[in-house]
Design an enzyme around this catalytic site. Structure first.
Site, short mmCIF file in Angstrom:
data_model
loop_
_atom_site.label_atom_id
_atom_site.label_comp_id
_atom_site.label_asym_id
_atom_site.label_seq_id
_atom_site.Cartn_x
_atom_site.Cartn_y
_atom_site.Cartn_z
CG ASP A 1 -2.49 8.18 -4.40
OD1 ASP A 1 -3.05 9.21 -4.84
OD2 ASP A 1 -3.00 7.05 -4.51
N GLY B 1 0.80 -1.23 0.00
CA GLY B 1 0.00 0.00 0.00
C GLY B 1 0.83 1.27 0.00
#
Ligand code: MEV
Length: 304
Positions: free
Chosen positions: A136, A89
């Site tokens: 992200d 992740g």
């Protein structure tokens, strides 16, 4: 001509989930990188080599979008390689998307700004996943530690002095889109309660930004732990993540929380040099795995 670029993975420091609802978060880029090598081909179709299968869609969509936007007819070969897999992740899909756009811009001599690379990558990410704040992608593009607002409305690079984190992997791969949708479902039924949680997280993030900038890590740790409690209330933590967080705090961390969508992946603990070993051991003792990570890494860059 052949080009090689890389983009970093990320760790969410604070503000996950709330950032999907127009609140800020803090994110840092990590020293695990995704590499993309690209060249223009004379043959009749694109060639994609992605050992981590999950990434191929992001590369394919990025190429298609780029070609359409800049009216490019030539074909390319893209090969990816990573310091990390999508299992933990750390944001391999966003890193590969950003790195692909950067590589293509170099191949076709387009001088794209970081914001243009961010916007195109966010577009592709939404196309594939349907949900997400883009935090992200900001980390993969700009690197460093960032105060980020949904969709890139604010992207402030923070000159934080220190961010001494211990990162523990829970052993379970989290399904981020699933957890984003789960929170969205709950939001429909408990809007008032959830809005209150999100605005409290917003306040914690704003305070944490100041405390990190002032290098007041003890206070920042307390805010992180508060943030974890709110994520528990959102129902995204797990028994394992809670145990890792609790064990870290008992072993002397300034604070700890899950990092990301929840349901698995990683937790982070903010720790002094003196307590680092104790905290690492405590996390391992409750079943976690330590991932060695440096933060504040460079954003997307050309590799030799
Ligand atoms: C997932 O790592 C963080 C979330 O806030 C989703 C996102 O911001 O895209 C849950």
């Amino acid at each position: 001509m052949k080009v090689k670029v890389s983009a970093p993975g990320k760790l969410m420091i604070m503000g996950e989930h709330a950032v999907v609802y127009n609140h800020p978060c803090l994110v840092t880029a990590v020293d695990k990188r995704l590499y993309v090598e690209a060249e223009i081909l004379t043959q009749l179709k694109d060639e994609i080599i992605t050992p981590q299968v999950k990434e191929s869609r992001f590369v394919l969509e990025a190429i298609a979008y780029f070609k359409q936007r800049y009216n490019i007819k030539k074909h390319v070969k893209i090969a990816t390689n990573g310091d990390f897999s999508h299992q933990v992740g750390l944001g391999s899909s966003s890193a590969v998307t950003v790195a692909t756009f950067k590589a293509l811009s170099l191949l076709f001599n387009l001088d794209l700004s970081e914001k243009e690379i961010f916007d195109m990558s966010y577009h592709v990410n939404l196309l594939i996943q349907g949900v997400g704040s883009g935090f992200d992608i900001a980390a993969a593009t700009y690197g460093q530690t960032i105060y980020f607002l949904t969709g890139g409305k604010t992207i402030d690079i923070l000159p934080v002095k220190e961010l001494p984190l211990v990162v523990g992997y829970s052993g379970i791969k989290a399904d981020t889109p699933y957890y984003i949708r789960k929170v969205a479902e709950d939001f429909k039924n408990k809007e008032r309660e959830m809005k209150k949680i999100f605005s409290t997280i917003h306040q914690l993030v704003d305070r944490a930004k100041e405390t990190f900038l002032a290098d007041n890590l003890e206070e920042a740790g307390t805010l992180m732990t508060e943030n974890h409690k709110l994520l528990q209330q959102l129902g995204v933590s797990t028994i394992r993540l809670d145990a890792m967080v609790l064990a870290s705090i008992k072993a002397g961390a300034w604070g700890a929380k899950l990092s990301g969508a929840g349901g698995g992946d990683c937790m982070i603990a903010l720790v002094s040099k003196e307590k680092r070993k104790d905290v690492e051991k405590a996390i391992i003792d409750v079943g976690g795995e330590i991932i060695n990570i440096q933060v504040n890494a460079d954003g997307v860059r050309v590799e030799k």
